[in-house]
Design a protein around this motif. Structure first.
Motif, PDB file in Angstrom:
ATOM      1  N   UNK A 107       0.703  -1.090  -0.085  1.00  0.00           N
ATOM      2  CA  UNK A 107      -0.162  -0.061   0.035  1.00  0.00           C
ATOM      3  C   UNK A 107       0.932   1.228   0.114  1.00  0.00           C
ATOM      4  N   UNK A 108       1.786   1.229   0.775  1.00  0.00           N
ATOM      5  CA  UNK A 108       2.814   2.359   0.873  1.00  0.00           C
ATOM      6  C   UNK A 108       3.556   2.703  -0.582  1.00  0.00           C
ATOM      7  N   UNK A 109       4.082   1.610  -0.885  1.00  0.00           N
ATOM      8  CA  UNK A 109       4.742   1.641  -2.284  1.00  0.00           C
ATOM      9  C   UNK A 109       3.800   2.092  -3.372  1.00  0.00           C
ATOM     10  N   UNK A 159      15.261  -5.647   3.101  1.00  0.00           N
ATOM     11  CA  UNK A 159      15.403  -5.402   4.125  1.00  0.00           C
ATOM     12  C   UNK A 159      13.748  -5.543   5.019  1.00  0.00           C
ATOM     13  N   UNK A 160      13.700  -6.762   5.452  1.00  0.00           N
ATOM     14  CA  UNK A 160      12.231  -6.876   5.656  1.00  0.00           C
ATOM     15  C   UNK A 160      12.429  -7.864   7.183  1.00  0.00           C
ATOM     16  N   UNK A 161      11.927  -7.360   8.229  1.00  0.00           N
ATOM     17  CA  UNK A 161      11.883  -8.114   9.341  1.00  0.00           C
ATOM     18  C   UNK A 161      10.503  -9.166   9.552  1.00  0.00           C
ATOM     19  N   UNK A 192      13.230  -0.492   3.749  1.00  0.00           N
ATOM     20  CA  UNK A 192      14.370  -0.143   4.532  1.00  0.00           C
ATOM     21  C   UNK A 192      13.786   1.172   5.703  1.00  0.00           C
ATOM     22  N   UNK A 193      12.945   1.936   5.135  1.00  0.00           N
ATOM     23  CA  UNK A 193      12.187   2.820   6.181  1.00  0.00           C
ATOM     24  C   UNK A 193      11.441   2.214   7.302  1.00  0.00           C
ATOM     25  N   UNK A 194      10.710   0.950   7.075  1.00  0.00           N
ATOM     26  CA  UNK A 194       9.732   0.314   7.934  1.00  0.00           C
ATOM     27  C   UNK A 194      10.631  -0.511   8.970  1.00  0.00           C
TER      28      UNK A 194
END
Length: 292
Positions: free
Chosen positions: A95-97, A151-153, A285-287
């Motif tokens: 959604x953000x992308x 970069x994902x948790x 990366x931001x999240x």
């Protein structure tokens, strides 16, 4: 292919049924093979027709990519973008992308489909997506595909309703978990890994109450009864914030996994696809990069 299917195909292609039959005959003569054989349900495709169908779908995909690339070079910023996404990416990342992408390129038509990794990878290999975003099992990654690590948790937890008997237990044991029915994501193979942990501990694995590919159904079931399920945190984050569901971590059951953007190695990405990939990477990366 019966008469109704021929009529439908003719309507889609804007051709008459005799014209389609004539072109099929020409192709059969050119290739010196039979593409259709008459069966109980009408004309049925042979193995040659099925092989041609696979190649034709890829050609259509490449044609769409060529058009999108030309339009991007022309500076029109139009085109199409086909994305496949696994469920964990549907609530925050995509959604953000999409929001950021459309602010800059509003003329690009975007189609997003969701599903489990095995189905997404199969569709990607058939040329149905420009790329997919997922947390795939390692066996799905191969040399014909290019994968970009994100970069994902990845946080997979035991999920239960707020007033579940185990909801107030900080250190939930395997013995306790084995007493309750589970809702399981069908087709991912995670249940085999979970079952092996119980078996290694000398315990019989929990009973599977329901298997489903729907996270919406899974969450609804968990809200209603004392089910347990292993879900990625992004999938049930809103329900947890609203106090409907709760989670418990369990390191022996859930191991860290890597998220990827994956596309076909031999199909150059269109400009819209390259731009969207960069935006998704930046959103991740931001999240998650600074998340402890």
């Amino acid at each position: 292919m019966d008469c109704r299917n021929f009529a439908k195909a003719a309507d889609v292609m804007g051709m008459s049924q005799p014209a389609i039959s004539k072109n099929i005959k020409k192709l059969e003569d050119h290739l010196d093979v039979k593409l259709f054989e008459r069966g109980r349900h009408g004309a049925e495709p042979t193995k040659y027709a099925e092989a041609i169908e696979r190649r034709a779908k890829l050609l259509l995909t490449e044609s769409r990519l060529i058009q999108a690339e030309v339009e991007a070079l022309r500076g029109s910023h139009k085109g199409q973008l086909m994305i496949g996404g696994a469920p964990p990416f549907m609530s925050k990342i995509l959604p953000e992308a999409l929001h950021l992408f459309r602010k800059r390129w509003p003329e690009v038509h975007i189609h997003v489909d969701h599903g489990l990794s095995p189905l997404l990878f199969s569709a990607l290999e058939r040329g149905q997506f420009d790329f997919i975003v997922s947390i795939p099992p390692v066996h799905l990654l191969h040399n014909e595909l290019t994968s970009i690590e994100l970069k994902y948790k990845h946080e997979r937890s035991l999920v239960m309703r707020r007033d579940h008997p185990l909801s107030r237990t900080d250190d939930v044991s395997l013995e306790q978990l084995a007493k309750y029915p589970w809702v399981v994501a069908r087709g991912l193979g995670n249940w085999k890994k979970i079952s092996s942990v119980f078996l290694m501990a000398g315990l019989e694995p929990p009973k599977i109450a329901i298997e489903t590919t729907s996270n919406t159904l899974t969450k609804a079931l968990i809200e209603q009864d004392n089910y347990i399920c292993g879900l990625n945190k992004d999938i049930f984050d809103l329900e947890e914030q609203n106090g409907i569901l709760t989670c418990r971590s369990h390191k022996s059951l859930f191991k860290p996994r890597t998220a990827y953007i994956t596309h076909r190695r031999r199909s150059p990405l269109s400009a819209p696809a390259r731009n969207m990939i960069e935006i998704i990477k930046n959103v991740c990366r931001t999240l998650y990069e600074a998340t402890p």
